[in-house]
Design a protein around this motif. Structure first.
Motif, PDB file in Angstrom:
ATOM      1  N   ASP A  24      27.682  38.451-107.112  1.00 35.89           N
ATOM      2  CA  ASP A  24      28.864  38.035-106.355  1.00 35.89           C
ATOM      3  C   ASP A  24      29.970  37.515-107.267  1.00 35.89           C
ATOM      4  OD1 ASP A  24      27.907  38.660-103.775  1.00 35.89           O
ATOM      5  OD2 ASP A  24      26.764  36.793-103.721  1.00 35.89           O
ATOM      6  N   LEU A  25      29.630  37.134-108.482  1.00 38.64           N
ATOM      7  CA  LEU A  25      30.606  36.606-109.436  1.00 38.64           C
ATOM      8  C   LEU A  25      30.911  37.569-110.578  1.00 38.64           C
ATOM      9  CD1 LEU A  25      29.315  32.920-109.745  1.00 38.64           C
ATOM     10  CD2 LEU A  25      31.191  33.787-108.330  1.00 38.64           C
ATOM     11  N   CYS A  26      30.058  38.556-110.794  1.00 36.50           N
ATOM     12  CA  CYS A  26      30.230  39.478-111.920  1.00 36.50           C
ATOM     13  C   CYS A  26      31.295  40.530-111.619  1.00 36.50           C
ATOM     14  CB  CYS A  26      28.909  40.165-112.247  1.00 36.50           C
ATOM     15  SG  CYS A  26      29.039  41.351-113.609  1.00 36.50           S
ATOM     16  N   THR A  27      32.296  40.602-112.495  1.00 31.56           N
ATOM     17  CA  THR A  27      33.314  41.643-112.390  1.00 31.56           C
ATOM     18  C   THR A  27      33.246  42.596-113.579  1.00 31.56           C
ATOM     19  OG1 THR A  27      34.988  40.346-113.565  1.00 31.56           O
ATOM     20  CG2 THR A  27      34.925  40.123-111.159  1.00 31.56           C
ATOM     21  N   GLU A  47      22.362  45.554-118.344  1.00 30.81           N
ATOM     22  CA  GLU A  47      22.598  46.901-117.837  1.00 30.81           C
ATOM     23  C   GLU A  47      23.312  46.847-116.488  1.00 30.81           C
ATOM     24  OE1 GLU A  47      18.574  48.355-117.537  1.00 30.81           O
ATOM     25  OE2 GLU A  47      18.288  47.422-115.581  1.00 30.81           O
ATOM     26  N   LEU A  48      23.755  48.020-116.032  1.00 32.84           N
ATOM     27  CA  LEU A  48      24.355  48.088-114.707  1.00 32.84           C
ATOM     28  C   LEU A  48      23.288  47.796-113.666  1.00 32.84           C
ATOM     29  CD1 LEU A  48      26.566  51.273-115.072  1.00 32.84           C
ATOM     30  CD2 LEU A  48      27.338  48.892-114.985  1.00 32.84           C
ATOM     31  N   HIS A  49      23.668  47.048-112.653  1.00 35.05           N
ATOM     32  CA  HIS A  49      22.736  46.708-111.579  1.00 35.05           C
ATOM     33  C   HIS A  49      22.661  47.902-110.628  1.00 35.05           C
ATOM     34  CE1 HIS A  49      20.692  44.623-108.425  1.00 35.05           C
ATOM     35  NE2 HIS A  49      20.784  43.461-109.034  1.00 35.05           N
ATOM     36  N   PRO A  50      21.509  48.549-110.513  1.00 36.41           N
ATOM     37  CA  PRO A  50      21.412  49.784-109.724  1.00 36.41           C
ATOM     38  C   PRO A  50      21.626  49.592-108.222  1.00 36.41           C
ATOM     39  CG  PRO A  50      19.238  49.073-110.406  1.00 36.41           C
ATOM     40  CD  PRO A  50      20.218  48.175-111.094  1.00 36.41           C
ATOM     41  N   GLN A  51      21.480  48.380-107.728  1.00 38.46           N
ATOM     42  CA  GLN A  51      21.627  48.136-106.299  1.00 38.46           C
ATOM     43  C   GLN A  51      22.956  47.475-105.945  1.00 38.46           C
ATOM     44  OE1 GLN A  51      18.106  45.829-106.077  1.00 38.46           O
ATOM     45  NE2 GLN A  51      16.798  47.572-105.652  1.00 38.46           N
ATOM     46  N   TRP A  52      23.876  47.400-106.898  1.00 36.80           N
ATOM     47  CA  TRP A  52      25.150  46.730-106.663  1.00 36.80           C
ATOM     48  C   TRP A  52      26.270  47.673-107.076  1.00 36.80           C
ATOM     49  CZ3 TRP A  52      24.958  42.133-104.168  1.00 36.80           C
ATOM     50  CH2 TRP A  52      26.159  41.472-103.951  1.00 36.80           C
ATOM     51  N   GLN A  53      26.599  48.628-106.220  1.00 39.12           N
ATOM     52  CA  GLN A  53      27.586  49.666-106.505  1.00 39.12           C
ATOM     53  C   GLN A  53      28.998  49.152-106.224  1.00 39.12           C
ATOM     54  OE1 GLN A  53      26.778  52.946-107.450  1.00 39.12           O
ATOM     55  NE2 GLN A  53      24.616  52.445-107.535  1.00 39.12           N
ATOM     56  N   GLU A  54      29.844  49.151-107.245  1.00 38.57           N
ATOM     57  CA  GLU A  54      31.240  48.753-107.093  1.00 38.57           C
ATOM     58  C   GLU A  54      32.091  49.595-108.041  1.00 38.57           C
ATOM     59  OE1 GLU A  54      31.576  44.104-106.331  1.00 38.57           O
ATOM     60  OE2 GLU A  54      30.372  44.574-108.106  1.00 38.57           O
ATOM     61  N   GLY A  55      33.240  50.014-107.565  1.00 35.66           N
ATOM     62  CA  GLY A  55      34.170  50.740-108.409  1.00 35.66           C
ATOM     63  C   GLY A  55      35.169  49.784-109.045  1.00 35.66           C
ATOM     64  N   GLN A  56      36.049  50.325-109.864  1.00 35.24           N
ATOM     65  CA  GLN A  56      37.049  49.508-110.558  1.00 35.24           C
ATOM     66  C   GLN A  56      37.945  48.747-109.575  1.00 35.24           C
ATOM     67  OE1 GLN A  56      37.228  48.626-113.548  1.00 35.24           O
ATOM     68  NE2 GLN A  56      36.055  50.104-114.669  1.00 35.24           N
ATOM     69  N   GLU A  57      38.330  49.379-108.469  1.00 37.09           N
ATOM     70  CA  GLU A  57      39.179  48.700-107.488  1.00 37.09           C
ATOM     71  C   GLU A  57      38.465  47.504-106.870  1.00 37.09           C
ATOM     72  OE1 GLU A  57      41.048  51.250-104.614  1.00 37.09           O
ATOM     73  OE2 GLU A  57      41.528  52.737-106.142  1.00 37.09           O
ATOM     74  N   SER A  58      37.197  47.669-106.547  1.00 37.80           N
ATOM     75  CA  SER A  58      36.413  46.563-105.979  1.00 37.80           C
ATOM     76  C   SER A  58      36.252  45.432-106.983  1.00 37.80           C
ATOM     77  CB  SER A  58      35.026  47.043-105.543  1.00 37.80           C
ATOM     78  OG  SER A  58      35.125  47.970-104.511  1.00 37.80           O
ATOM     79  N   LEU A  59      36.000  45.796-108.244  1.00 40.70           N
ATOM     80  CA  LEU A  59      35.850  44.777-109.288  1.00 40.70           C
ATOM     81  C   LEU A  59      37.162  44.022-109.494  1.00 40.70           C
ATOM     82  CD1 LEU A  59      33.692  46.782-111.831  1.00 40.70           C
ATOM     83  CD2 LEU A  59      32.934  44.848-110.431  1.00 40.70           C
ATOM     84  N   MET A  60      38.303  44.734-109.444  1.00 42.97           N
ATOM     85  CA  MET A  60      39.596  44.076-109.603  1.00 42.97           C
ATOM     86  C   MET A  60      39.887  43.176-108.406  1.00 42.97           C
ATOM     87  SD  MET A  60      42.129  43.338-111.469  1.00 42.97           S
ATOM     88  CE  MET A  60      42.278  44.463-112.811  1.00 42.97           C
ATOM     89  N   ALA A  61      39.528  43.609-107.213  1.00 44.91           N
ATOM     90  CA  ALA A  61      39.710  42.780-106.020  1.00 44.91           C
ATOM     91  C   ALA A  61      38.862  41.510-106.123  1.00 44.91           C
ATOM     92  CB  ALA A  61      39.354  43.573-104.763  1.00 44.91           C
ATOM     93  N   LYS A  62      37.641  41.653-106.621  1.00 45.09           N
ATOM     94  CA  LYS A  62      36.773  40.493-106.806  1.00 45.09           C
ATOM     95  C   LYS A  62      37.380  39.545-107.842  1.00 45.09           C
ATOM     96  CE  LYS A  62      32.347  41.327-107.353  1.00 45.09           C
ATOM     97  NZ  LYS A  62      30.992  41.506-107.950  1.00 45.09           N
ATOM     98  N   TYR A  63      37.904  40.107-108.939  1.00 50.16           N
ATOM     99  CA  TYR A  63      38.580  39.297-109.968  1.00 50.16           C
ATOM    100  C   TYR A  63      39.727  38.497-109.340  1.00 50.16           C
ATOM    101  CZ  TYR A  63      42.172  38.409-113.475  1.00 50.16           C
ATOM    102  OH  TYR A  63      43.158  37.821-114.219  1.00 50.16           O
ATOM    103  N   ARG A  64      40.541  39.164-108.546  1.00 49.35           N
ATOM    104  CA  ARG A  64      41.677  38.472-107.898  1.00 49.35           C
ATOM    105  C   ARG A  64      41.196  37.364-106.976  1.00 49.35           C
ATOM    106  NH1 ARG A  64      43.910  44.044-107.256  1.00 49.35           N
ATOM    107  NH2 ARG A  64      45.398  44.284-108.971  1.00 49.35           N
TER     108      ARG A  64
END
Length: 83
Positions: free
Chosen positions: A36-39, A60-77
């Motif tokens: 929930d905190l990792c971007t 490594e990438l978390h296989p059960q936590w799929q997020e694209g760049q837009e989602s990661l940027m939204a989480k960052y914001r």
């Protein structure tokens, strides 16, 4: 995607202070990353800083936590209050 730390972690303590979102903490046996905190450092750095400093390459990438760049940027914001 969020990142995760595998059980190959040696608890060397180098990843935790590198996380700009404070997503890394000590778990029961080794360090863990809160998805929930990792971007993946999107918005902060060009690449995930925990992976850069990890001496055993156990992040490594978390296989059960799929997020694209837009989602990661939204989480960052959301986490930083950036507009």
């Amino acid at each position: 995607m969020a990142l995760r730390i595998t059980d190959e972690c040696i608890n060397c303590d180098v990843c935790e202070p590198q996380c700009p979102n404070e997503a890394i903490s000590m778990g029961a046996e080794f360090y863990v990353i809160d998805p929930d905190l990792c971007t993946e450092c999107v918005g902060h750095h060009e690449e995930p800083q925990c992976k850069v400093v990890c001496p055993v390459e156990c992040i490594e990438l978390h296989p059960q936590w799929q997020e694209g760049q837009e989602s990661l940027m939204a989480k960052y914001r959301r986490l930083t209050g950036a507009a």
